[in-house]
Design a protein around this motif. Structure first.
Motif, short mmCIF file in Angstrom:
data_model
loop_
_atom_site.label_atom_id
_atom_site.label_comp_id
_atom_site.label_asym_id
_atom_site.label_seq_id
_atom_site.Cartn_x
_atom_site.Cartn_y
_atom_site.Cartn_z
N GLY A 15 39.62 -11.46 -28.33
CA GLY A 15 38.68 -11.54 -29.46
C GLY A 15 37.22 -11.61 -29.08
N ILE A 16 36.91 -11.74 -27.80
CA ILE A 16 35.53 -11.79 -27.33
C ILE A 16 35.10 -10.38 -26.94
CG2 ILE A 16 33.91 -12.78 -25.70
CD1 ILE A 16 35.17 -14.85 -27.51
N THR A 17 34.12 -9.85 -27.64
CA THR A 17 33.65 -8.51 -27.31
C THR A 17 32.72 -8.56 -26.10
OG1 THR A 17 31.67 -8.61 -28.71
CG2 THR A 17 33.72 -7.87 -29.75
N GLN A 18 32.56 -7.42 -25.46
CA GLN A 18 31.67 -7.36 -24.30
C GLN A 18 30.24 -7.75 -24.68
OE1 GLN A 18 32.79 -6.26 -20.93
NE2 GLN A 18 30.95 -7.48 -20.60
N ARG A 19 29.81 -7.31 -25.86
CA ARG A 19 28.45 -7.62 -26.30
C ARG A 19 28.26 -9.13 -26.48
NH1 ARG A 19 26.53 -8.92 -31.03
NH2 ARG A 19 28.51 -8.41 -32.07
N VAL A 20 29.22 -9.79 -27.12
CA VAL A 20 29.13 -11.23 -27.33
C VAL A 20 29.21 -11.97 -25.99
CG1 VAL A 20 30.36 -13.23 -28.27
CG2 VAL A 20 30.00 -11.21 -29.69
N PHE A 21 30.09 -11.50 -25.11
CA PHE A 21 30.24 -12.16 -23.81
C PHE A 21 28.96 -12.02 -22.98
CE2 PHE A 21 31.72 -12.11 -19.31
CZ PHE A 21 32.12 -13.44 -19.25
N ASP A 22 28.35 -10.83 -23.00
CA ASP A 22 27.10 -10.62 -22.25
C ASP A 22 26.00 -11.54 -22.76
OD1 ASP A 22 28.32 -8.69 -20.73
OD2 ASP A 22 27.44 -6.99 -21.80
N ALA A 23 25.92 -11.68 -24.08
CA ALA A 23 24.89 -12.55 -24.67
C ALA A 23 25.13 -14.00 -24.27
CB ALA A 23 24.90 -12.41 -26.19
N TRP A 24 26.38 -14.42 -24.25
CA TRP A 24 26.70 -15.79 -23.86
C TRP A 24 26.35 -16.01 -22.38
CZ3 TRP A 24 30.02 -17.88 -20.21
CH2 TRP A 24 30.21 -19.27 -20.29
N CYS A 25 26.67 -15.03 -21.53
CA CYS A 25 26.35 -15.14 -20.10
C CYS A 25 24.85 -15.28 -19.89
CB CYS A 25 26.86 -13.90 -19.36
SG CYS A 25 28.66 -13.81 -19.18
N ALA A 26 24.07 -14.48 -20.62
CA ALA A 26 22.62 -14.53 -20.49
C ALA A 26 22.07 -15.89 -20.92
CB ALA A 26 21.99 -13.42 -21.31
N ALA A 27 22.62 -16.42 -22.01
CA ALA A 27 22.14 -17.71 -22.53
C ALA A 27 22.59 -18.87 -21.65
CB ALA A 27 22.65 -17.91 -23.96
N SER A 28 23.71 -18.71 -20.96
CA SER A 28 24.28 -19.80 -20.16
C SER A 28 23.92 -19.70 -18.69
CB SER A 28 25.81 -19.82 -20.31
OG SER A 28 26.19 -19.90 -21.67
N GLY A 29 23.25 -18.62 -18.29
CA GLY A 29 22.90 -18.45 -16.90
C GLY A 29 24.08 -18.10 -16.02
N VAL A 30 25.10 -17.50 -16.64
CA VAL A 30 26.31 -17.11 -15.91
C VAL A 30 26.24 -15.62 -15.61
CG1 VAL A 30 28.83 -16.93 -16.04
CG2 VAL A 30 27.65 -18.91 -17.04
N PRO A 31 26.59 -15.18 -14.40
CA PRO A 31 26.56 -13.74 -14.08
C PRO A 31 27.46 -12.94 -15.02
CG PRO A 31 26.80 -15.05 -12.08
CD PRO A 31 26.97 -16.00 -13.23
N LYS A 32 26.99 -11.79 -15.46
CA LYS A 32 27.76 -10.95 -16.35
C LYS A 32 28.91 -10.29 -15.61
CE LYS A 32 23.92 -9.83 -19.46
NZ LYS A 32 23.11 -8.73 -20.06
N ARG A 33 30.02 -10.14 -16.31
CA ARG A 33 31.18 -9.47 -15.75
C ARG A 33 31.76 -8.55 -16.83
NH1 ARG A 33 34.93 -13.96 -12.82
NH2 ARG A 33 35.87 -12.07 -11.96
N THR A 34 32.50 -7.56 -16.40
CA THR A 34 33.10 -6.62 -17.34
C THR A 34 34.47 -7.11 -17.76
OG1 THR A 34 31.93 -4.76 -16.33
CG2 THR A 34 33.84 -4.24 -17.69
N LEU A 35 34.67 -7.25 -19.05
CA LEU A 35 35.96 -7.69 -19.57
C LEU A 35 37.03 -6.64 -19.26
CD1 LEU A 35 34.81 -8.97 -23.08
CD2 LEU A 35 35.31 -10.35 -21.06
N SER A 36 38.21 -7.12 -18.91
CA SER A 36 39.31 -6.22 -18.58
C SER A 36 40.63 -6.92 -18.85
CB SER A 36 39.24 -5.80 -17.11
OG SER A 36 39.48 -6.92 -16.27
N ALA A 37 41.72 -6.24 -18.54
CA ALA A 37 43.05 -6.81 -18.77
C ALA A 37 43.29 -8.03 -17.90
CB ALA A 37 44.11 -5.75 -18.50
N SER A 38 42.53 -8.19 -16.82
CA SER A 38 42.72 -9.33 -15.91
C SER A 38 41.74 -10.47 -16.17
CB SER A 38 42.58 -8.86 -14.45
OG SER A 38 41.27 -8.35 -14.21
N THR A 39 40.98 -10.38 -17.24
CA THR A 39 39.97 -11.41 -17.53
C THR A 39 40.58 -12.80 -17.65
OG1 THR A 39 38.47 -9.86 -18.62
CG2 THR A 39 38.25 -12.17 -19.22
N GLY A 40 41.78 -12.88 -18.19
CA GLY A 40 42.44 -14.18 -18.36
C GLY A 40 42.69 -14.91 -17.06
#
Length: 282
Positions: free
Chosen positions: A34-59
């Motif tokens: 349920g987390i889109t790449q756009r939402v995840f990227d925004a959260w990473c930017a706000a949290s100072g966490v390196p961005k990563r590409t969501l995939s089937a192994s994200t879990g």
């Protein structure tokens, strides 16, 4: 109203959303739980966490579940003031926010409450209306009815409608059970229910340009009666002409009248469809 509502609702929402998805017709695009790449990227930017590409192994990422739930709580639960909503109602609004955005979910809540101002902003008036509403079971049903009408209006309904319909029905059933103090059903995985449903997937209203051209100048006030009277007036001067001329003139006039009547019919249909679409998407 309970602060424990998020923990109870979250397993259901995650079950509906599924795991990894990147369906070409889904406006959410690349998505995991349920987390889109756009939402995840925004959260990473706000949290100072390196961005990563969501995939089937994200879990399998270390700390993913905590990151996911943090995003869900801030982006959706807190955005619709889930802790301030009654049991069952909190779930209906929260799940709608995850699927269609907090602003849209709040609009459905406001419309279900029959507020005069529907703006997607959860302010003092909306909270007061929620607190004054005595039938939370009916409120859940009304929210889900607003949501389903919106989903049916989207052009992606043909692709995802079956899953969305099952999801909304499950949300209503579970939400009403919680509103009544019951346990409700266990979280249910629903195929195709996780596609994002946003107004950007709404179809364009049908155009009246062709109808207006067919009706012609002055057609804005034309009716079937006025068209028939115009035909009568146009045919009358040729009453004394030869039979062949009469037939030709009458055929041309009638053909023009049929085009005009068709334009009137299409304009009526187009305006009615546009009004229904606008109401569903409001």
């Amino acid at each position: 109203m309970t602060a424990a509502g998020f923990a109870r609702a979250q397993p259901h929402v995650l079950a509906y959303e599924g795991k990894f998805s990147n369906h070409p017709s889904d406006p959410g695009g690349r998505t995991y739980e349920g987390i889109t790449q756009r939402v995840f990227d925004a959260w990473c930017a706000a949290s100072g966490v390196p961005k990563r590409t969501l995939s089937a192994s994200t879990g399998k990422w270390p700390g993913w579940a905590e990151q996911r739930d943090s995003i869900y709580r801030k982006q959706y639960w807190d955005a619709v003031r889930g802790d301030d909503l009654p049991a069952g109602v909190d779930f209906a609004v929260y799940d709608a926010a995850v699927n269609s955005g907090p602003g849209r979910a709040i609009r459905w809540l406001q419309r279900a409450l029959r507020l005069n101002r529907v703006d997607g902003i959860f302010g003092v008036a909306t909270l007061a209306a929620v607190q004054a509403h005595s039938d939370h079971d009916a409120l859940v049903a009304a929210i889900c009815a607003e949501r389903l009408a919106f989903l049916r209006a989207l052009k992606t309904w043909k692709t995802f409608g079956k899953g969305w319909a099952r999801r909304v029905a499950a949300v209503q059933s579970t939400g009403q059970a919680w509103a009544s103090g019951s346990v409700g059903a266990a979280p249910e995985q629903i195929h195709g229910a996780g596609a994002k449903a946003s107004a950007e997937s709404a179809p364009r209203p049908p155009s009246t340009a062709g109808a207006d051209a067919a009706i012609g100048a002055g057609g804005g006030t034309a009716t079937v009666g006025t068209v028939i009277e115009t035909v009568r007036q146009q045919i009358e001067p040729y009453a004394g002409a030869s039979e062949r001329v009469q037939q030709l003139v009458v055929a041309l006039i009638v053909a023009g009248a049929l085009v005009t009547l068709g334009g009137l019919g299409w304009r009526w249909y187009a305006r009615r469809k546009a009004a229904r679409l606008a109401e569903a998407l409001a």
